[in-house]
Design a protein around this motif. Structure first.
Motif, PDB file in Angstrom:
ATOM      1  N   ASN A   5       0.642  -1.050  -0.198  1.00 12.47           N
ATOM      2  CA  ASN A   5       0.162   0.128   0.048  1.00 12.47           C
ATOM      3  C   ASN A   5       0.994   1.335   0.321  1.00 12.47           C
ATOM      4  OD1 ASN A   5      -2.748  -0.936  -0.005  1.00 12.47           O
ATOM      5  ND2 ASN A   5      -2.131  -1.689   2.464  1.00 12.47           N
ATOM      6  N   LEU A   6       2.052   1.426  -0.717  1.00 19.50           N
ATOM      7  CA  LEU A   6       2.754   2.597  -0.484  1.00 19.50           C
ATOM      8  C   LEU A   6       2.774   3.730  -1.223  1.00 19.50           C
ATOM      9  CD1 LEU A   6       6.157   3.001   0.575  1.00 19.50           C
ATOM     10  CD2 LEU A   6       6.647   1.948  -2.130  1.00 19.50           C
ATOM     11  N   ASP A   7       1.141   3.275  -2.777  1.00 17.60           N
ATOM     12  CA  ASP A   7       0.861   4.618  -2.810  1.00 17.60           C
ATOM     13  C   ASP A   7      -0.040   5.249  -2.184  1.00 17.60           C
ATOM     14  OD1 ASP A   7      -0.231   2.515  -3.258  1.00 17.60           O
ATOM     15  OD2 ASP A   7      -1.813   3.290  -5.046  1.00 17.60           O
ATOM     16  N   VAL A   8      -0.822   4.716  -0.736  1.00 19.36           N
ATOM     17  CA  VAL A   8      -1.541   5.196   0.254  1.00 19.36           C
ATOM     18  C   VAL A   8      -0.950   5.842   0.823  1.00 19.36           C
ATOM     19  CG1 VAL A   8      -3.183   4.954   1.660  1.00 19.36           C
ATOM     20  CG2 VAL A   8      -3.548   3.038  -0.326  1.00 19.36           C
ATOM     21  N   ILE A   9      -0.026   5.840   1.159  1.00 20.41           N
ATOM     22  CA  ILE A   9       1.349   6.081   2.088  1.00 20.41           C
ATOM     23  C   ILE A   9       2.162   7.603   1.120  1.00 20.41           C
ATOM     24  CG2 ILE A   9       3.603   6.259   4.167  1.00 20.41           C
ATOM     25  CD1 ILE A   9       0.297   4.895   4.864  1.00 20.41           C
ATOM     26  N   MET A  10       2.130   6.950   0.717  1.00 21.62           N
ATOM     27  CA  MET A  10       2.694   8.341  -0.153  1.00 21.62           C
ATOM     28  C   MET A  10       1.482   9.585  -0.625  1.00 21.62           C
ATOM     29  SD  MET A  10       4.906   6.043  -3.556  1.00 21.62           S
ATOM     30  CE  MET A  10       5.613   8.012  -4.399  1.00 21.62           C
ATOM     31  N   ALA A  11       0.168   9.119  -0.789  1.00 27.09           N
ATOM     32  CA  ALA A  11      -0.389  10.250  -0.715  1.00 27.09           C
ATOM     33  C   ALA A  11      -0.818  11.367   0.256  1.00 27.09           C
ATOM     34  CB  ALA A  11      -1.465   9.784  -1.640  1.00 27.09           C
ATOM     35  N   LYS A  12      -0.931   9.916   1.518  1.00 29.18           N
ATOM     36  CA  LYS A  12      -1.101  10.367   2.459  1.00 29.18           C
ATOM     37  C   LYS A  12       0.109  11.078   2.859  1.00 29.18           C
ATOM     38  CE  LYS A  12      -3.836   7.591   4.912  1.00 29.18           C
ATOM     39  NZ  LYS A  12      -4.179   5.711   6.222  1.00 29.18           N
ATOM     40  N   ARG A  13       1.144  11.962   2.829  1.00 35.52           N
ATOM     41  CA  ARG A  13       2.278  12.359   2.718  1.00 35.52           C
ATOM     42  C   ARG A  13       2.250  13.063   2.701  1.00 35.52           C
ATOM     43  NH1 ARG A  13       1.491   9.355   7.109  1.00 35.52           N
ATOM     44  NH2 ARG A  13       2.750   7.947   8.398  1.00 35.52           N
ATOM     45  N   LYS A  14       1.877  13.372   0.668  1.00 35.11           N
ATOM     46  CA  LYS A  14       2.180  13.959  -0.433  1.00 35.11           C
ATOM     47  C   LYS A  14       3.747  14.539  -0.589  1.00 35.11           C
ATOM     48  CE  LYS A  14      -1.906  16.863   1.396  1.00 35.11           C
ATOM     49  NZ  LYS A  14      -2.350  17.457   2.168  1.00 35.11           N
ATOM     50  N   ILE A  15       4.100  12.920  -0.930  1.00 35.37           N
ATOM     51  CA  ILE A  15       5.241  13.047  -1.918  1.00 35.37           C
ATOM     52  C   ILE A  15       5.276  12.031  -2.764  1.00 35.37           C
ATOM     53  CG2 ILE A  15       6.088  10.570  -0.702  1.00 35.37           C
ATOM     54  CD1 ILE A  15       8.696  11.508  -0.349  1.00 35.37           C
ATOM     55  N   SER A  16       5.973  12.770  -4.271  1.00 36.04           N
ATOM     56  CA  SER A  16       6.287  11.778  -4.853  1.00 36.04           C
ATOM     57  C   SER A  16       6.600  10.765  -4.845  1.00 36.04           C
ATOM     58  CB  SER A  16       6.704  13.076  -6.272  1.00 36.04           C
ATOM     59  OG  SER A  16       7.666  13.195  -6.714  1.00 36.04           O
ATOM     60  N   SER A  17       6.791   9.875  -6.522  1.00 37.04           N
ATOM     61  CA  SER A  17       7.653   8.558  -6.947  1.00 37.04           C
ATOM     62  C   SER A  17       8.584   9.205  -7.422  1.00 37.04           C
ATOM     63  CB  SER A  17       6.785   8.135  -7.986  1.00 37.04           C
ATOM     64  OG  SER A  17       5.647   7.670  -7.894  1.00 37.04           O
ATOM     65  N   GLN A  18       9.110  10.202  -7.691  1.00 36.79           N
ATOM     66  CA  GLN A  18      10.805  11.030  -8.555  1.00 36.79           C
ATOM     67  C   GLN A  18      11.160  11.224  -6.634  1.00 36.79           C
ATOM     68  OE1 GLN A  18      11.558  11.126 -11.225  1.00 36.79           O
ATOM     69  NE2 GLN A  18      13.601  11.396  -9.572  1.00 36.79           N
ATOM     70  N   GLN A  19      10.631  11.963  -5.785  1.00 38.40           N
ATOM     71  CA  GLN A  19      10.736  12.449  -4.471  1.00 38.40           C
ATOM     72  C   GLN A  19      10.866  11.196  -3.559  1.00 38.40           C
ATOM     73  OE1 GLN A  19       7.708  14.865  -3.583  1.00 38.40           O
ATOM     74  NE2 GLN A  19       8.625  16.678  -3.726  1.00 38.40           N
TER      75      GLN A  19
END
Length: 72
Positions: A5-19
């Motif tokens: 569920n990495l994409d969910v956590i990334m969205a919550k933390r407002k961080i892009s894949s590149q970052q």
């Protein structure tokens, strides 16, 4: 089956894949493999770094779903 569920956590933390890839010092392609459940393994050191950067626990990222099988 283990679900990432990495994409969910990334969205919550407002961080892009590149970052995130830059902070983890991995390629965007390898991060994509993790995000799309196509990876067969993850190093504990990578999981540790993901948790550090996203301020989460492995349980926030990885989920077990009984009875489901991964399509290879």
């Amino acid at each position: 089956m283990i679900i990432v569920n990495l994409d969910v956590i990334m969205a919550k933390r407002k961080i892009s894949s590149q970052q995130l890839a830059e902070k983890l010092e991995i390629t965007p392609a390898n991060l994509s493999i993790l995000k799309t459940n196509k990876g067969k393994a993850i190093r504990f050191s990578t999981l540790d770094k993901i948790c550090e950067v996203l301020e989460c626990t492995p349980g926030d990222i990885l989920e077990y779903r009984e009875g489901e099988k991964k399509n290879d």
